[in-house]
Design a protein around this motif. Structure first.
Motif, PDB file in Angstrom:
ATOM      1  N   PHE A 179      -6.104   2.931  -8.008  1.00 43.60           N
ATOM      2  CA  PHE A 179      -7.490   3.259  -7.686  1.00 43.60           C
ATOM      3  C   PHE A 179      -7.775   4.692  -8.090  1.00 43.60           C
ATOM      4  O   PHE A 179      -7.031   5.616  -7.732  1.00 43.60           O
ATOM      5  CB  PHE A 179      -7.767   3.084  -6.192  1.00 43.60           C
ATOM      6  CG  PHE A 179      -9.141   3.536  -5.775  1.00 43.60           C
ATOM      7  CD1 PHE A 179     -10.254   2.769  -6.056  1.00 43.60           C
ATOM      8  CD2 PHE A 179      -9.320   4.743  -5.104  1.00 43.60           C
ATOM      9  CE1 PHE A 179     -11.521   3.185  -5.684  1.00 43.60           C
ATOM     10  CE2 PHE A 179     -10.580   5.161  -4.725  1.00 43.60           C
ATOM     11  CZ  PHE A 179     -11.680   4.383  -5.015  1.00 43.60           C
ATOM     12  N   VAL A 231     -11.439   0.528   0.198  1.00 42.30           N
ATOM     13  CA  VAL A 231     -10.635   0.547  -1.034  1.00 42.30           C
ATOM     14  C   VAL A 231      -9.613  -0.583  -1.021  1.00 42.30           C
ATOM     15  O   VAL A 231      -9.416  -1.285  -2.029  1.00 42.30           O
ATOM     16  CB  VAL A 231      -9.950   1.918  -1.190  1.00 42.30           C
ATOM     17  CG1 VAL A 231      -8.968   1.901  -2.357  1.00 42.30           C
ATOM     18  CG2 VAL A 231     -10.992   3.007  -1.409  1.00 42.30           C
ATOM     19  N   VAL A 232      -8.977  -0.802   0.123  1.00 44.08           N
ATOM     20  CA  VAL A 232      -7.980  -1.880   0.219  1.00 44.08           C
ATOM     21  C   VAL A 232      -8.658  -3.241   0.049  1.00 44.08           C
ATOM     22  O   VAL A 232      -8.133  -4.128  -0.645  1.00 44.08           O
ATOM     23  CB  VAL A 232      -7.236  -1.793   1.569  1.00 44.08           C
ATOM     24  CG1 VAL A 232      -6.282  -2.956   1.729  1.00 44.08           C
ATOM     25  CG2 VAL A 232      -6.463  -0.483   1.647  1.00 44.08           C
ATOM     26  N   THR A 252      -1.971   1.885  -5.453  1.00 44.73           N
ATOM     27  CA  THR A 252      -1.739   3.329  -5.475  1.00 44.73           C
ATOM     28  C   THR A 252      -3.072   4.059  -5.660  1.00 44.73           C
ATOM     29  O   THR A 252      -4.096   3.455  -5.968  1.00 44.73           O
ATOM     30  CB  THR A 252      -0.771   3.705  -6.612  1.00 44.73           C
ATOM     31  OG1 THR A 252      -1.355   3.291  -7.875  1.00 44.73           O
ATOM     32  CG2 THR A 252       0.566   3.009  -6.438  1.00 44.73           C
ATOM     33  N   LEU A 295       0.849  -1.187   0.000  1.00 44.52           N
ATOM     34  CA  LEU A 295       0.000   0.000   0.000  1.00 44.52           C
ATOM     35  C   LEU A 295       0.885   1.237   0.000  1.00 44.52           C
ATOM     36  O   LEU A 295       1.680   1.440   0.927  1.00 44.52           O
ATOM     37  CB  LEU A 295      -0.923  -0.009   1.219  1.00 44.52           C
ATOM     38  CG  LEU A 295      -1.818   1.215   1.405  1.00 44.52           C
ATOM     39  CD1 LEU A 295      -2.753   1.383   0.215  1.00 44.52           C
ATOM     40  CD2 LEU A 295      -2.602   1.121   2.708  1.00 44.52           C
ATOM     41  N   ALA A 315     -11.059   4.100   3.489  1.00 49.47           N
ATOM     42  CA  ALA A 315      -9.746   3.618   3.047  1.00 49.47           C
ATOM     43  C   ALA A 315      -9.660   2.096   3.137  1.00 49.47           C
ATOM     44  O   ALA A 315      -9.126   1.433   2.240  1.00 49.47           O
ATOM     45  CB  ALA A 315      -8.655   4.271   3.885  1.00 49.47           C
ATOM     46  N   LEU A 333      -4.635   5.970  -3.320  1.00 48.30           N
ATOM     47  CA  LEU A 333      -5.383   6.224  -2.091  1.00 48.30           C
ATOM     48  C   LEU A 333      -4.868   7.490  -1.437  1.00 48.30           C
ATOM     49  O   LEU A 333      -3.662   7.633  -1.183  1.00 48.30           O
ATOM     50  CB  LEU A 333      -5.256   5.034  -1.139  1.00 48.30           C
ATOM     51  CG  LEU A 333      -6.127   5.055   0.117  1.00 48.30           C
ATOM     52  CD1 LEU A 333      -7.594   5.090  -0.253  1.00 48.30           C
ATOM     53  CD2 LEU A 333      -5.830   3.844   0.981  1.00 48.30           C
ATOM     54  N   ASP A 334      -5.754   8.424  -1.166  1.00 44.65           N
ATOM     55  CA  ASP A 334      -5.381   9.718  -0.580  1.00 44.65           C
ATOM     56  C   ASP A 334      -5.023   9.530   0.888  1.00 44.65           C
ATOM     57  O   ASP A 334      -5.808   8.965   1.656  1.00 44.65           O
ATOM     58  CB  ASP A 334      -6.537  10.699  -0.730  1.00 44.65           C
ATOM     59  CG  ASP A 334      -6.150  12.124  -0.367  1.00 44.65           C
ATOM     60  OD1 ASP A 334      -4.973  12.354  -0.034  1.00 44.65           O
ATOM     61  OD2 ASP A 334      -7.031  13.008  -0.420  1.00 44.65           O
ATOM     62  N   ALA A 380      -7.333   8.394   4.335  1.00 46.34           N
ATOM     63  CA  ALA A 380      -6.985   7.323   5.279  1.00 46.34           C
ATOM     64  C   ALA A 380      -6.979   7.811   6.717  1.00 46.34           C
ATOM     65  O   ALA A 380      -7.276   7.046   7.640  1.00 46.34           O
ATOM     66  CB  ALA A 380      -5.633   6.731   4.914  1.00 46.34           C
ATOM     67  N   LEU A 422       1.104   4.661   0.769  1.00 49.30           N
ATOM     68  CA  LEU A 422       0.432   5.652   1.601  1.00 49.30           C
ATOM     69  C   LEU A 422       1.513   6.447   2.332  1.00 49.30           C
ATOM     70  O   LEU A 422       1.834   6.170   3.483  1.00 49.30           O
ATOM     71  CB  LEU A 422      -0.510   4.965   2.588  1.00 49.30           C
ATOM     72  CG  LEU A 422      -1.557   5.824   3.270  1.00 49.30           C
ATOM     73  CD1 LEU A 422      -2.557   6.354   2.247  1.00 49.30           C
ATOM     74  CD2 LEU A 422      -2.303   5.020   4.336  1.00 49.30           C
ATOM     75  N   ASP A 435     -10.975   7.490  -8.075  1.00 50.36           N
ATOM     76  CA  ASP A 435     -12.295   7.700  -7.479  1.00 50.36           C
ATOM     77  C   ASP A 435     -13.392   7.888  -8.515  1.00 50.36           C
ATOM     78  O   ASP A 435     -14.582   7.857  -8.174  1.00 50.36           O
ATOM     79  CB  ASP A 435     -12.256   8.889  -6.526  1.00 50.36           C
ATOM     80  CG  ASP A 435     -11.744  10.151  -7.194  1.00 50.36           C
ATOM     81  OD1 ASP A 435     -11.378  10.086  -8.387  1.00 50.36           O
ATOM     82  OD2 ASP A 435     -11.711  11.207  -6.532  1.00 50.36           O
TER      83      ASP A 435
END
Length: 329
Positions: free
Chosen positions: A260, A233-234, A216, A187, A230, A218-219, A223, A189, A262
């Motif tokens: 990912f 999404v994972v 990749t 992940l 979050a 994910l903001d 999170a 992040l 949105d």
């Protein structure tokens, strides 16, 4: 002149000429009918059914016990028998208490019950030294004084450990069995994190632990503010990898990145440079459309962008070859 005596006697004894009973019957009375005689039914009573006399049972023998037989003897033991029974019970109870006390003292203070071995099993990535350090079992600790729950709680603080089971092995061994996390993806992040099958980031990835697909897009603010979104999404990325497992054209070994977006959803980036738009729908249905494209003649070795989220129709758009771009001066 008197009448003869015999004539008077004949007159008194002569019968009447008419019957007085017939004269008393009414004129209009119905005639009487004589009923036939009813036969008598045989009796069912046992006394009247059989007139045979019953045999008389023989008389019971009369027993005259003597004074030496058990029913004339007193069942209460004598004084010496009771004294012997009380003394025997007291001696047996004293021996039992003494043996139990000696065993308890031996277990509580004996050197054979002190922990001299700590066995660690099930660890692949977590080192045995780190697990022993977290267990913190001092040498010479009595085996029954070891807090198994506390040892398990301390060992679970290791980043690789998912579950711990601690057992006592007589006479002086403590066994620690650990179950480690299994990484599924990386992940991105702010840093790279290892994520297990439940979607939980459990450890920062090192240089030798980068051979996994990277999620990749994910903001980091999402999170921190909405960890539930979050985590969703994972979990969606793990479902894409599960659907790709065992696929003949695309699988976890051929996936380098799982991006990912949105607006578009998940985009699978292969190691050859192709992009597969899976979207927000079912990844299994998206890969089924890819199978139909390959059956129709699609060449997956050529880098291209394949939209698998366009309803029942899949769209393939060629992309520039990354190998040719990197080979240019």
């Amino acid at each position: 002149m008197r009448a003869p005596r015999f004539s008077l006697l004949l007159t008194l004894s002569a019968p009447p000429t008419t019957s007085p009973v017939v004269d008393r019957v009414p004129r209009h009375a119905p005639p009487t009918r004589a009923l036939p005689p009813r036969p008598l039914a045989p009796s069912r009573h046992p006394v009247y059914a059989s007139r045979r006399p019953r045999p008389t049972p023989p008389p019971l023998p009369v027993h005259s016990p003597s004074l030496h037989e058990p029913e004339f003897q007193d069942g209460t033991p004598d004084l010496w028998t009771r004294i012997c029974r009380v003394l025997g019970a007291g001696v047996a109870g004293g021996l039992f208490v003494t043996v139990v006390g000696l065993l308890s003292h031996q277990v509580a203070t004996g050197e054979h019950w002190e922990v001299d071995t700590v066995v660690v099993a099930g660890n692949l990535n977590a080192s045995e030294i780190s697990i022993r350090h977290l267990a913190d079992i001092s040498p010479g600790t009595h085996l029954f004084n070891v807090d198994l729950h506390g040892v398990a709680t301390h060992v679970e603080a290791h980043s690789w450990v998912s579950r711990v089971e601690v057992r006592r092995l007589l006479p002086s061994t403590v066994e620690i069995v650990v179950e480690e996390h299994t990484p599924r993806l990386l992940l991105a992040l702010e840093r790279l994190w290892l994520v297990d099958a439940s979607g939980r980031p459990f450890r920062q990835a090192r240089g030798e632990q980068l051979d996994y697909p990277i999620l990749t897009g994910l903001d980091p603010k999402l999170a921190s503010t909405r960890p539930d979104l979050a985590n969703a999404v994972v979990q969606g990325g793990i479902r894409v990898l599960d659907a790709a497992a065992g696929h003949p054209w695309i699988g976890p070994a051929t996936i380098s990145e799982l991006h990912f977006d949105d607006r578009l959803g998940f985009v699978v980036v292969g190691r050859g440079g192709s992009e597969y738009l899976v979207g927000f729908g079912s990844p299994a249905e998206a890969f089924a459309r890819l199978d139909r494209l390959v059956a129709a003649g699609l060449d997956t070795s050529v880098p291209q962008r394949i939209d698998l989220d366009a309803g029942a129709v899949a769209i393939a758009t060629p992309l520039p070859d990354l190998r040719t771009l990197t080979s240019r001066p």
